[in-house]
Scaffold this motif. Structure first.
Motif, PDB file in Angstrom:
ATOM      1  N   HIS A   1      46.821  35.831   4.588  1.00 44.44           N
ATOM      2  CA  HIS A   1      48.174  35.581   5.097  1.00 44.44           C
ATOM      3  C   HIS A   1      48.802  36.880   5.564  1.00 44.44           C
ATOM      4  CE1 HIS A   1      48.943  37.014   1.026  1.00 44.44           C
ATOM      5  NE2 HIS A   1      50.162  37.314   1.425  1.00 44.44           N
TER       6      HIS A   1
ATOM      7  N   GLU B   1      51.434  34.485  -4.390  1.00 44.68           N
ATOM      8  CA  GLU B   1      52.641  35.167  -3.903  1.00 44.68           C
ATOM      9  C   GLU B   1      53.736  34.113  -3.782  1.00 44.68           C
ATOM     10  OE1 GLU B   1      52.186  37.682  -0.473  1.00 44.68           O
ATOM     11  OE2 GLU B   1      54.311  37.612   0.023  1.00 44.68           O
TER      12      GLU B   1
ATOM     13  N   HIS C   1      46.050  38.523  -2.030  1.00 44.42           N
ATOM     14  CA  HIS C   1      46.455  39.063  -3.325  1.00 44.42           C
ATOM     15  C   HIS C   1      45.614  38.390  -4.402  1.00 44.42           C
ATOM     16  CE1 HIS C   1      50.086  40.668  -1.437  1.00 44.42           C
ATOM     17  NE2 HIS C   1      50.278  39.485  -0.913  1.00 44.42           N
TER      18      HIS C   1
ATOM     19  N   HIS D   1      46.304  40.031   4.813  1.00 42.90           N
ATOM     20  CA  HIS D   1      45.874  40.492   3.494  1.00 42.90           C
ATOM     21  C   HIS D   1      45.776  39.318   2.522  1.00 42.90           C
ATOM     22  CE1 HIS D   1      50.326  40.542   3.385  1.00 42.90           C
ATOM     23  NE2 HIS D   1      50.192  40.198   2.103  1.00 42.90           N
TER      24      HIS D   1
ATOM     25  N   TRP E   1      50.146  41.593  -7.096  1.00 40.16           N
ATOM     26  CA  TRP E   1      50.732  41.470  -5.764  1.00 40.16           C
ATOM     27  C   TRP E   1      50.287  42.592  -4.812  1.00 40.16           C
ATOM     28  CZ3 TRP E   1      55.106  43.745  -3.006  1.00 40.16           C
ATOM     29  CH2 TRP E   1      55.395  43.034  -1.836  1.00 40.16           C
TER      30      TRP E   1
HETATM   31 FE   FE2 Z   1      51.377  38.959   0.789  1.00 42.40          FE
END
Ligand code: FE2
Length: 184
Positions: free
Chosen positions: A140, A97, A93, A91, A163
């Motif tokens: 990631h 992160e 964001h 995924h 997030w």
């Molecule tokens: Fe993540």
């Protein structure tokens, strides 16, 4: 202490300055703070944040980060299998992160495309004292292991809504889906 692995090239790197150089070359921020504090399972997020305020507050101020909290995954975590599955699918964001590992360990997998080295998949085992920032938009996934997970980490945000994971559905993680902790 972090360990970097590039499975496709059978490379393992344990030297902190080499790890930092490798990650920085790819736009990934990595740092290590002294982590002298040992917490009981019962330690509250407030206690943990307060113990690291000396490093945390200047870092947050410099980066424009607004909030921090503590995530704990351990033998008491309910529905761990479902939680693991959410982290384990590749995924991105919309914001960085950032995790500072207070205790335990977890494996961050990075999938970079079109860098100077073409497509790359590598992972970073993060442990007590390691600070990692996965840049916004970077593909990631994360694994704390199938059994006996233990992670205690400070999460640092600009805006928590950033997030929310955006899944790629690439299933690339299934090619690497294993929690192998390199030995120190
Ligand atoms: Fe993540």
């Amino acid at each position: 202490m972090a360990i970097l692995s590039i499975p496709d090239q059978h490379i393992t790197e344990k030297n902190p300055s080499e790890i930092r150089r490798f990650l920085n070359d790819r736009g990934v921020f990595f740092d290590q703070w002294d982590a002298p504090v040992n917490f009981e399972d019962s330690a509250t997020p407030e206690e943990i944040l307060a113990a690291y305020a000396g490093d945390l507050n200047p870092f947050m101020e410099a980066g424009g980060y607004k909030t921090a909290d503590v995530i704990t995954i351990n033998h008491l975590t309910e529905n761990y299998e479902a939680i693991r599955a959410k982290f384990l699918a590749e995924h991105t964001h919309s914001e960085d992160e950032i995790r500072y590992f207070v205790d335990g360990q977890g494996l961050f997998w990075f999938h970079l495309e079109n860098g100077q080295n073409g497509e790359e998949v590598f992972n970073l085992l993060c442990e007590k004292g390691d600070l990692i920032s996965v840049p916004a938009g970077t593909m990631h996934w994360f694994d704390a292991g199938e059994t006996n997970p233990f992670v205690k980490a400070i999460r640092i945000f600009i805006d928590m809504s950033g997030w929310v994971p955006v899944y790629t559905d690439s299933k690339i993680e299934e090619r690497y889906n294993q929690f192998i902790v390199p030995s120190h």
